[in-house]
Design a protein around this motif. Structure first.
Motif, PDB file in Angstrom:
ATOM      1  N   ILE A 131     107.730  62.513 114.558  1.00  0.00           N
ATOM      2  CA  ILE A 131     107.759  63.873 115.101  1.00  0.00           C
ATOM      3  C   ILE A 131     106.965  63.953 116.400  1.00  0.00           C
ATOM      4  O   ILE A 131     107.363  64.607 117.361  1.00  0.00           O
ATOM      5  CB  ILE A 131     107.196  64.888 114.080  1.00  0.00           C
ATOM      6  N   ASN A 132     105.815  63.269 116.427  1.00  0.00           N
ATOM      7  CA  ASN A 132     104.877  63.412 117.551  1.00  0.00           C
ATOM      8  C   ASN A 132     104.954  62.296 118.592  1.00  0.00           C
ATOM      9  O   ASN A 132     104.284  62.369 119.616  1.00  0.00           O
ATOM     10  CB  ASN A 132     103.447  63.506 117.013  1.00  0.00           C
ATOM     11  N   GLY A 133     105.773  61.279 118.325  1.00  0.00           N
ATOM     12  CA  GLY A 133     105.881  60.160 119.263  1.00  0.00           C
ATOM     13  C   GLY A 133     104.558  59.424 119.420  1.00  0.00           C
ATOM     14  O   GLY A 133     104.206  58.993 120.525  1.00  0.00           O
ATOM     15  N   MET A 134     103.813  59.283 118.322  1.00  0.00           N
ATOM     16  CA  MET A 134     102.497  58.648 118.362  1.00  0.00           C
ATOM     17  C   MET A 134     102.491  57.371 117.529  1.00  0.00           C
ATOM     18  O   MET A 134     103.115  57.310 116.477  1.00  0.00           O
ATOM     19  CB  MET A 134     101.417  59.612 117.828  1.00  0.00           C
ATOM     20  N   GLU A 135     101.756  56.367 118.018  1.00  0.00           N
ATOM     21  CA  GLU A 135     101.663  55.124 117.253  1.00  0.00           C
ATOM     22  C   GLU A 135     100.703  55.305 116.079  1.00  0.00           C
ATOM     23  O   GLU A 135      99.795  56.141 116.107  1.00  0.00           O
ATOM     24  CB  GLU A 135     101.182  53.969 118.148  1.00  0.00           C
ATOM     25  N   ILE A 136     100.933  54.518 115.018  1.00  0.00           N
ATOM     26  CA  ILE A 136     100.081  54.549 113.825  1.00  0.00           C
ATOM     27  C   ILE A 136      99.118  53.368 113.889  1.00  0.00           C
ATOM     28  O   ILE A 136      99.512  52.251 114.220  1.00  0.00           O
ATOM     29  CB  ILE A 136     100.932  54.431 112.540  1.00  0.00           C
ATOM     30  N   TRP A 137      97.862  53.622 113.566  1.00  0.00           N
ATOM     31  CA  TRP A 137      96.863  52.549 113.537  1.00  0.00           C
ATOM     32  C   TRP A 137      96.003  52.686 112.293  1.00  0.00           C
ATOM     33  O   TRP A 137      95.538  53.776 111.969  1.00  0.00           O
ATOM     34  CB  TRP A 137      95.991  52.605 114.793  1.00  0.00           C
ATOM     35  N   LYS A 138      95.813  51.573 111.598  1.00  0.00           N
ATOM     36  CA  LYS A 138      94.999  51.587 110.371  1.00  0.00           C
ATOM     37  C   LYS A 138      93.706  50.801 110.614  1.00  0.00           C
ATOM     38  O   LYS A 138      93.744  49.588 110.836  1.00  0.00           O
ATOM     39  CB  LYS A 138      95.776  50.946 109.223  1.00  0.00           C
ATOM     40  N   PRO A 139      92.560  51.489 110.583  1.00  0.00           N
ATOM     41  CA  PRO A 139      91.296  50.758 110.713  1.00  0.00           C
ATOM     42  C   PRO A 139      90.991  50.005 109.416  1.00  0.00           C
ATOM     43  O   PRO A 139      91.523  50.343 108.358  1.00  0.00           O
ATOM     44  CB  PRO A 139      90.267  51.865 110.953  1.00  0.00           C
ATOM     45  N   GLU A 140      90.131  48.999 109.520  1.00  0.00           N
ATOM     46  CA  GLU A 140      89.757  48.229 108.322  1.00  0.00           C
ATOM     47  C   GLU A 140      89.113  49.145 107.285  1.00  0.00           C
ATOM     48  O   GLU A 140      89.402  49.064 106.101  1.00  0.00           O
ATOM     49  CB  GLU A 140      88.778  47.110 108.710  1.00  0.00           C
ATOM     50  N   ASN A 141      88.208  50.007 107.765  1.00  0.00           N
ATOM     51  CA  ASN A 141      87.542  50.954 106.872  1.00  0.00           C
ATOM     52  C   ASN A 141      87.590  52.332 107.538  1.00  0.00           C
ATOM     53  O   ASN A 141      86.845  52.599 108.472  1.00  0.00           O
ATOM     54  CB  ASN A 141      86.089  50.516 106.623  1.00  0.00           C
ATOM     55  N   MET A 142      88.491  53.167 107.042  1.00  0.00           N
ATOM     56  CA  MET A 142      88.733  54.457 107.707  1.00  0.00           C
ATOM     57  C   MET A 142      87.479  55.348 107.694  1.00  0.00           C
ATOM     58  O   MET A 142      87.136  55.969 108.694  1.00  0.00           O
ATOM     59  CB  MET A 142      89.902  55.182 107.041  1.00  0.00           C
ATOM     60  N   ALA A 143      86.781  55.370 106.560  1.00  0.00           N
ATOM     61  CA  ALA A 143      85.597  56.230 106.451  1.00  0.00           C
ATOM     62  C   ALA A 143      84.508  55.826 107.442  1.00  0.00           C
ATOM     63  O   ALA A 143      83.807  56.679 107.991  1.00  0.00           O
ATOM     64  CB  ALA A 143      85.059  56.192 105.025  1.00  0.00           C
ATOM     65  N   GLU A 144      84.372  54.530 107.696  1.00  0.00           N
ATOM     66  CA  GLU A 144      83.378  54.047 108.662  1.00  0.00           C
ATOM     67  C   GLU A 144      83.861  54.270 110.095  1.00  0.00           C
ATOM     68  O   GLU A 144      83.079  54.594 110.987  1.00  0.00           O
ATOM     69  CB  GLU A 144      83.085  52.546 108.443  1.00  0.00           C
ATOM     70  N   TYR A 145      85.146  54.088 110.318  1.00  0.00           N
ATOM     71  CA  TYR A 145      85.688  54.169 111.683  1.00  0.00           C
ATOM     72  C   TYR A 145      85.641  55.588 112.246  1.00  0.00           C
ATOM     73  O   TYR A 145      85.287  55.802 113.405  1.00  0.00           O
ATOM     74  CB  TYR A 145      87.133  53.646 111.733  1.00  0.00           C
TER      75      TYR A 145
END
Length: 269
Positions: A131-145
């Motif tokens: 919908i937004n034309g945005m790339e997806i990125w997954k950090p190793e630890n989302m809560a820390e990132y």
């Protein structure tokens, strides 16, 4: 009434089921802006995801605005300045991400032109990306990132399951946060008091206009406040029942030039 400001929700309102602006609606909006109308594109989408539609309607040239994150940001397209901004406190980030894990739902937030996601493979994450034309990125630890201010988090899961999760998240977050579903499968977590109407009130002050000079069009639950607030609140034919009940006027559906017909009737006549 001499309307000066037209506020449009995007998905299910300005755009049809293919996420496109129909030629008739685009033409009427360009004509109305030519006559001095200010246009506001108001959406739960991140700012980056609204820019292409703003460009299609030339709102930078005509002095229009983008209201993104359900009111968490308002940008003046002509000057690029931020008219209004509210973010979640950084101190809440870990708690919100923890609640998503605890309730076994996927969660995303935003950083510039990318979506920060707990699960890039989720169909809902992919939908938000598309919908937004945005790339997806997954950090190793989302809560820390995610140790910076963000406008909102979005929890995502099947609608029936999310309906059970919603009251738990509301109770856990308490009174200083807004928690509501913008779609059956999207649960939004924003700062308290952030909704489209409250942010539009600030924009009207900046522009020296009254709410009686504003038309707002929408179809979803997150449009309810602005439809009640506007001088003329317009529901799309495809709107949810509470929005239809709150509206002053019901137009055709988003697939049948509903927005274009409103502009023609109230702004170009």
């Amino acid at each position: 009434m001499n309307y000066k400001l037209l506020v449009l929700d995007l998905d299910g309102t300005l755009t049809n089921s293919k996420k496109e602006i129909t030629p008739f609606t685009r033409e009427t909006l360009l004509q109305a802006q030519e006559k001095g109308l200010h246009l506001v594109l108001a959406s739960g989408r991140p700012t980056y995801g609204i820019v292409p539609l703003a460009e299609e309607l030339n709102i930078k040239q005509y002095g229009g605005f983008i209201l993104s994150f359900n009111g968490g940001r308002i940008i003046n397209c002509k000057t690029g300045e931020t008219v209004f901004a509210r973010s979640l406190p950084v101190s809440a980030n870990k708690k919100i991400i923890g609640l998503a894990e605890e309730n076994q739902v996927d969660i995303v937030t935003y950083e510039g032109s990318r979506i920060i996601a707990s699960n890039p493979e989720s169909p809902y994450t992919k939908l938000e990306s598309r919908i937004n034309g945005m790339e997806i990125w997954k950090p190793e630890n989302m809560a820390e990132y995610v140790n910076f201010e963000v406008p909102k988090f979005l929890m995502m899961e099947d609608g029936d399951y999310l309906a059970m999760v919603e009251p738990k998240v509301k109770a856990a977050m308490g009174k200083n946060f807004s928690v509501y579903r913008s779609d059956p499968f999207f649960l939004e977590i924003l700062p308290k008091g952030i909704d489209k109407a409250q942010s539009l009130e600030r924009l009207l002050e900046v522009l020296g206009l009254t709410r009686e000079q504003m038309i707002a069009c929408g179809d979803g639950y997150n449009d309810l406040t602005m439809i009640k607030y506007a001088g003329l609140g317009v529901a799309m034919e495809n709107a949810v029942l509470p929005v239809r009940n709150a509206a002053d006027y019901i137009t055709a559906s988003n697939n049948d030039d509903g927005v274009g017909l409103v502009v023609e009737k109230f702004m170009l006549a």
